[in-house]
Design a protein around this motif. Structure first.
Motif, short mmCIF file in Angstrom:
data_model
loop_
_atom_site.label_atom_id
_atom_site.label_comp_id
_atom_site.label_asym_id
_atom_site.label_seq_id
_atom_site.Cartn_x
_atom_site.Cartn_y
_atom_site.Cartn_z
N ARG A 128 38.17 61.90 -14.83
CA ARG A 128 38.02 60.51 -14.39
C ARG A 128 38.72 59.57 -15.35
N ALA A 129 38.47 59.84 -16.59
CA ALA A 129 39.06 58.95 -17.58
C ALA A 129 40.57 58.96 -17.50
N LYS A 130 41.10 60.14 -17.32
CA LYS A 130 42.55 60.24 -17.24
C LYS A 130 43.07 59.50 -16.02
N GLU A 131 42.33 59.67 -14.95
CA GLU A 131 42.75 58.97 -13.74
C GLU A 131 42.78 57.47 -13.96
N ILE A 132 41.71 57.01 -14.54
CA ILE A 132 41.64 55.56 -14.76
C ILE A 132 42.79 55.10 -15.63
N VAL A 133 43.01 55.86 -16.67
CA VAL A 133 44.09 55.47 -17.56
C VAL A 133 45.41 55.46 -16.82
#
Lengths: 1032, 181
Positions: free
Chosen positions: A80-85
């Protein structure tokens, strides 16, 4: 400072609560939400938000290993974090990335430059090396030396630029005038070693001394006013020294917080701050140990009569040294009269004797001090005072003797003048006098004694009426045998320079002999000697910091004294200091052990500087006196022919400035202006003095207040805890009316009394909050209260994050449900339930209070929530959401279990405090430990005891000064509740911490646990900075 | 590494410290033992050296890895000017004043009860002054020290009191090591 910081933070947070809220929200969302929701994307137009979000996600990625999640969760979160980034990073302009990278680059560059600059600080590495071996005490000597070196550099530049170089470039060349020519009879010996040694010959007629400078008002094509410059620079040397000294002292005293000296922790400091951690050398460590022993040793047997004897001895030796110097100067005078050729010894007698006295007397004092058996510290102080007096006495007796000599010179001159004026018309006297005199005096005489008598003879004959002055003149004519010798300024300058040189030689000799050779001797002969040389008699030389510093001060005093008469003295001193630096540092590193009686001399210590200032003042006096009192020599130096040296100023004003300026200056310097100005100055001094006094007073009062503030709550609680009913008597400050009913709540006592004393402002708010509660408003209403807005937002919004069932189920945890549970409890307890919420809200109100009176309410704030009526509830409700939200998602059951516990617990506490809160504590803290301690490598404690320990550590922050006092006062019967409350407090602590953090009121309170657990935003933000650098 | 990252800014510092770490690590097993620390001369001659070494080791362990090493050293990072302003809303870094103080406090707090008792103080004094001073004198010194610092009358120095005592000491500067990088 801290409270103000807290306030600041609070305000800053208040200013942009939405940001923080969003922050937290994003944090929650990222962890709790499976999808990006509308809230986030809606807000994402603000690049600041996006950026923060991205940073947060990056931080999450970086820290994900530390999270106490299952691997699946971690992977999910990471994804998720990567996606957001990925999703948002594109939206962000590139510039921010560049900015961050640039900032990092700049920081690196600044560090590099900083490291590079160190290379240009003279002797920095050397001093560091010494510091690492011998500690900061010894290093402070070298730093002081370096600072003096800096001053001397400036003085040198001043004199060189404004006096020496103009004179060399534009002045009349060597040999062009009588004052710049070596008399013929001395020409032969001008290059002899002993002439040069005694600064005669070429040196005497050089820019080194006053006498060489020409008297032309303007020199060169540009019309440089050398005499004026000479005078002004002479004064500027003193002025600059004063200013730089005072500035440094002011800066130091600002640093050293000397104002709080009445808070005395001498013993504590000595114990806790004794060791110099820079020491890396066993010998230094030994002497440091000795120094500590000295410093804490209680003084021994008092032997009054011995001390009297010792003081008499010291006084005698002081008097002896002073009279010796005077005698030597006098003797040299007589010798010069009686002898034509002086031996080397006779020429240098004065300076040698002065240097010897300076060198030997301190050791004698040291011996004498051993008689006194004072406490080592006192001994050192006495020793320093005596040495300072000795040095001053030396310089003064020297300068007085010299001025005495000058006096006799001018008397003689006066006699000459009188004589000449008798037979020469006074109007043309000065012109004519010069001519015949020079003729007379410059006539080569093989035997000086005889021609002198012959030249004087006619005068004597011609003026029989002046027998008396003449006899005096006769006595002193020795000095007038050559016209240049009449130049008393040169003579004084020569003496000072000679003294300085010989002092340097003696220093070198003493370092070599007393330190180096002794060191060699002790080191290498120790094995063959009949006793242990290293520990018994000669030992190694000690580096006596204080005395060496005094020597530097003395040396500088010499420079100041002589700088006017010998403009190159500062330049010489620069060389001397460089030499001294290398010599001393070499000696310290090779053959010295540090002094056992280390004078407490840190860098911010004004002691050295105060001595220097004292010295400067005392050294300025004779010079100023000589300038003002004596008539400048007639035929040498820039002021020749004038009545006083300072006439040059008025002359310049008269001649080179417009007439009006002259008259203005005339008025200004008239008593009409001077007297009022002096009066005004006095008044100003008095005024400032009184301001300082009043500030001191208010400072003191403030300190007392803060002390009271820290003591009062605990005292009150002592009183009120055992028998609760009394509490109300301790709540008088507030505008009390609405409180009366609250007295019915007995179980809440300690909490109340704390709150009660917090302040009336708190009460005001309290009332307000009470009213809002009594209307049984729901959360929304409360939220509308601006005071609590943030608080509730932070609690509620994330919790009500749309679409998450877990959260939704816990939705009631926000503020309103809190009230619920309280009521629930109330229904169980039937103990005046209606007032609970009041208290609860009151607590909040108090927290708000921090802003207004942070200092006094801090403890109250920190404490009140802890013992708040619904500690449990608030704990879990405020604490939990603020803790890593993730955690909550992980341990929902803990929290749900908690509710029951909390409720149980609160009831218990309010009733009799008998039920051990262990169960509750366990459940509750378990989640914390799991969630936070483990990932942070903190040992996971057992639940209850460690808690209380944690609580202890939680007391540490200085702000909670009052808190520890509460603990011991709890009675035995209360012990259980104490334990429970400690648990609770602990939890409460954390919670409170978090609350206040979320509101940013609490000055980042120092609790480590709390701190570490208190995670989320703050840590994030700090980490952000790193991420900015590292990831972008 | 989050905490460490926020305390030790520069990458090269970490590298530098790592090389220092490996040079200290005589056993070459990636951890430092107490003996490794005792080889450092400054610590060897320091009367409190053992305490300082202890501070590197988590409770009950006698090995410290690079991370623990860094965590302890992070206490000594100087506080930079720009940090003072920015950490208004950050978490407290390891090198904050109070953390520095707490580190110092732990040196004296032998039994980890968050109080410096008279006995602990006596031990420290004994370590510092050796045998040069008689017991009763040391005892009176310890008493005076506690008496000075003690505010709540429990005859021990708590951390709060410790902080108060050292309020005027510029711990920020004194407990700082400028790591090379």
């Amino acid at each position: 400072m801290k409270p103000s910081k807290a306030c600041q933070r609070y305000r800053s947070v208040r200013r942009k609560p939405s940001q923080h809220y969003l922050y937290q929200e994003s944090l929650l969302l990222s962890n709790l939400d499976d999808s990006f929701n509308a809230d986030e994307t809606g807000d994402s137009n603000d690049p600041e938000q996006i950026f923060q979000n991205i940073q947060f996600q990056k931080d999450l990625m970086a820290n994900i290993r530390c999270r106490p999640w299952t691997m699946a969760q971690k992977l999910g979160a990471l994804r998720r974090a990567k996606e957001i980034v990925l999703k948002f990073e594109g939206r962000l302009t590139r510039t921010r990335g560049y900015q961050a990278a640039g900032a990092e680059l700049w920081r690196k560059f600044a560090r590099l430059a900083c490291n590079f600059m160190v290379m240009f600080i003279p002797w920095e590495m050397r001093i560091k090396k010494i510091e690492s071996h011998f500690g900061s005490g010894v290093a402070s000597y070298f730093i002081f030396l370096r600072w003096l070196f800096g001053i001397n550099i400036v003085l040198t530049i001043m004199t060189a630029a404004f006096i020496v170089i103009p004179e060399l470039i534009a002045g009349q060349p060597f040999g062009s005038t009588a004052s710049k020519t070596i008399p013929k009879e001395h020409m032969a010996s001008a290059q002899d070693l002993d002439t040069v040694w005694s600064l005669g010959g070429y040196l005497q007629y050089s820019v080194l001394f006053y006498g060489y400078y020409g008297r032309e008002r303007r020199i060169g094509r540009a019309g440089y006013r050398l005499p004026l410059a000479y005078f002004l620079v002479g004064m500027a040397v003193f002025a600059y020294s004063f200013i730089i000294l005072l500035k440094k002292m002011a800066k130091n005293s600002r640093n050293s917080l000397a104002s709080a000296s009445n808070e005395n922790y001498t013993f504590c400091w000595r114990v806790f701050c004794a060791w110099d951690y820079l020491i890396g050398n066993p010998e230094a460590a030994e002497s440091k140990t000795a120094a500590i022993v000295n410093s804490i040793r209680v003084s021994g047997v008092v032997t009054v009569c011995l001390r009297v004897v010792a003081n008499i001895l010291v006084l005698l030796s002081l008097a002896g040294s002073i009279s010796l110097i005077y005698f030597v100067v006098d003797r040299s005078q007589r010798l010069e009269q009686s002898k034509k050729e002086l031996t080397l010894w006779e020429k240098n007698e004065v300076s040698v004797v002065v240097s010897l006295v300076t060198m030997l007397a301190p050791s004698a004092f040291d011996l004498i001090a051993a008689l006194e058996m004072y406490h080592p510290r006192t001994t050192l102080r006495f020793q320093l005072a005596r040495v300072l007096v000795l040095y001053l006495g030396n310089l003064y007796s020297l300068i007085i003797a010299l001025l005495d000599k000058v006096n006799s010179m001018s008397t003689e001159e006066a006699a000459t003048k009188n004589n000449t004026s008798h037979w020469i018309d006074p109007t043309i006297f000065s012109a004519t006098r010069m001519a015949p005199e020079e003729e007379k005096w410059s006539t080569p005489g093989p035997g000086i004694g005889l021609p002198r008598n012959s030249t004087w003879a006619p005068e004597e004959a011609s003026v029989p009426a002046y027998t008396l002055p003449l006899s005096e003149a006769n006595k002193t004519t020795v000095y007038t045998q050559r016209p240049q010798d009449q130049c008393w300024e040169t003579y004084v300058g020569q003496e000072m320079l000679k003294l300085s040189i010989i002092d340097m030689l003696f220093t070198v000799a003493s370092v070599l002999l007393i330190d180096f050779f002794r060191g060699l001797f002790v080191r290498y002969l120790s094995d063959y000697w009949c006793w242990d040389l290293e520990s018994k008699f000669p030992e190694y030389g000690e580096f006596k910091i204080a005395e060496n510093v005094l020597h530097l001060v003395y040396n500088q005093g010499m420079i100041w004294m002589g700088a006017f008469f010998s403009p190159c003295l500062p330049a010489f001193n620069v060389l001397k200091l460089i030499g001294l630096m290398y010599l001393r540092s070499w000696a310290v590193l090779t053959c010295n052990v540090p002094h056992q009686q280390v004078f407490r001399a840190s860098r911010s210590n004004n002691f050295y500087l105060a001595m220097l200032l004292f010295m400067l003042f005392l050294c300025m006096l004779p010079t100023i006196f000589a300038i003002v009192r004596y008539k400048p020599s007639l035929n040498c130096g820039p002021f020749s022919g004038q009545e006083k040296m300072y006439d040059i100023v008025s002359e310049t004003i008269e001649k080179d400035f417009p007439a009006w300026f002259g008259s203005v200056v005339g008025y200004v310097s008239s008593p009409v202006v001077i007297l009022p100005a002096v009066l005004l100055l006095f008044m100003l001094v008095y005024y400032l003095q009184s301001i300082v006094r009043s500030l001191k007073l208010s400072n003191q009062q403030l300190r007392v207040q803060t002390q009271n503030a820290s003591i009062a709550p605990s005292v009150l609680c002592h009183v009120c805890q055992p028998h609760g009913g009394a509490v109300w008597f301790f709540l008088p400050q507030g505008p009390g009316a609405p409180r009366v009913p609250r007295a019915q709540v007995p179980h809440n006592l300690s909490y109340r009394c704390l709150r009660g004393r917090s302040s009336s402002a708190g009460d005001r708010r309290e009332n307000r909050s009470c009213s809002s509660v009594t209307q049984t408003k729901r959360t929304e209403d409360v939220r509308s209260e601006p005071l609590y807005r943030k608080d509730f937002q932070q609690m509620d919004r994330p919790l009500r994050g749309p679409g998450l069932p877990a959260v939704a189920s816990r939705g009631p945890r926000s503020h309103a449900p809190r009230y619920y549970i309280i009521n629930e409890r109330d229904s169980h307890q039937k103990t005046h339930p209606t007032f609970w919420p009041e208290g609860h809200f009151r607590m909040d109100a108090l927290e708000d209070l921090v802003e207004m009176c942070p200092r006094t309410t801090r403890q109250a704030v920190s404490r009140a929530p802890q013992q708040g009526p619904s500690p449990q509830l608030s704990e879990e409700e405020e604490g939990a959401p603020r803790r890593e939200p993730v955690e909550r998602s992980l341990h929902p059951q803990c929290l749900t279990g908690l509710q029951g516990a909390a409720h149980f617990y609160v009831g218990d506490r309010s009733e009799s405090r008998t039920l051990a809160p262990e169960y509750q504590g366990r459940v509750h803290f378990k989640s914390w430990d799991d969630g936070f301690e483990a990932p942070l490598d903190r040992p996971v404690y057992g639940h209850r005891k460690p808690r209380s320990r944690n609580f202890q550590s939680a007391q540490h922050p200085p702000k909670l000064r009052g808190k520890p006092k509460v603990e011991p006062s709890l009675t035995e019967s209360d012990s259980m509740s104490a334990a429970s409350s400690s648990d609770q407090q602990n939890g409460g602590d954390d919670r409170c911490l978090q609350v206040t953090r979320s509101q940013a009121k609490f000055p980042r309170s120092v609790r480590q646990l709390g701190k570490r657990k208190a995670i989320s935003r703050q840590e994030l933000i700090a980490d952000l900075s790193d991420l900015i650098c590292s990831n972008v | 590494m989050g905490l460490i990252l926020c305390s030790l800014v520069s990458h090269s510092q970490i590298t530098r410290l790592y090389s220092r770490f490996t040079s200290l690590d005589k056993g070459e097993n990636g951890t430092l033992s107490r003996e490794d620390f005792q080889r450092i001369p400054e610590l060897a001659i320091n009367p409190l050296g053992d305490r300082i070494i202890n501070a590197f080791f988590p409770e009950g362990e006698d090995q410290v890895n690079f991370r623990g090493f860094m965590r302890t050293l992070a206490h000594f990072r100087p506080i930079e000017d720009n940090e003072k302003s920015k950490d208004v809303n950050g978490p407290e870094p390891l090198n904050s004043r109070s953390n520095k103080l707490h580190f110092a406090f732990r040196l004296y707090d032998l039994d980890k009860d968050d109080k410096i008792s008279r006995d602990e103080l006596l031990q420290v004094l004994r370590m510092m002054v050796g045998v040069n001073i008689s017991d009763e004198q040391l005892g009176s010194i310890a008493d005076r020290t506690i008496q000075e610092a003690d505010q709540d009358g429990d005859s021990a120095i708590s951390f709060t009191e410790f902080v108060k005592v050292l309020e005027k000491v510029d711990v920020e500067q004194k407990m700082s090591i400028r790591f090379l990088h």
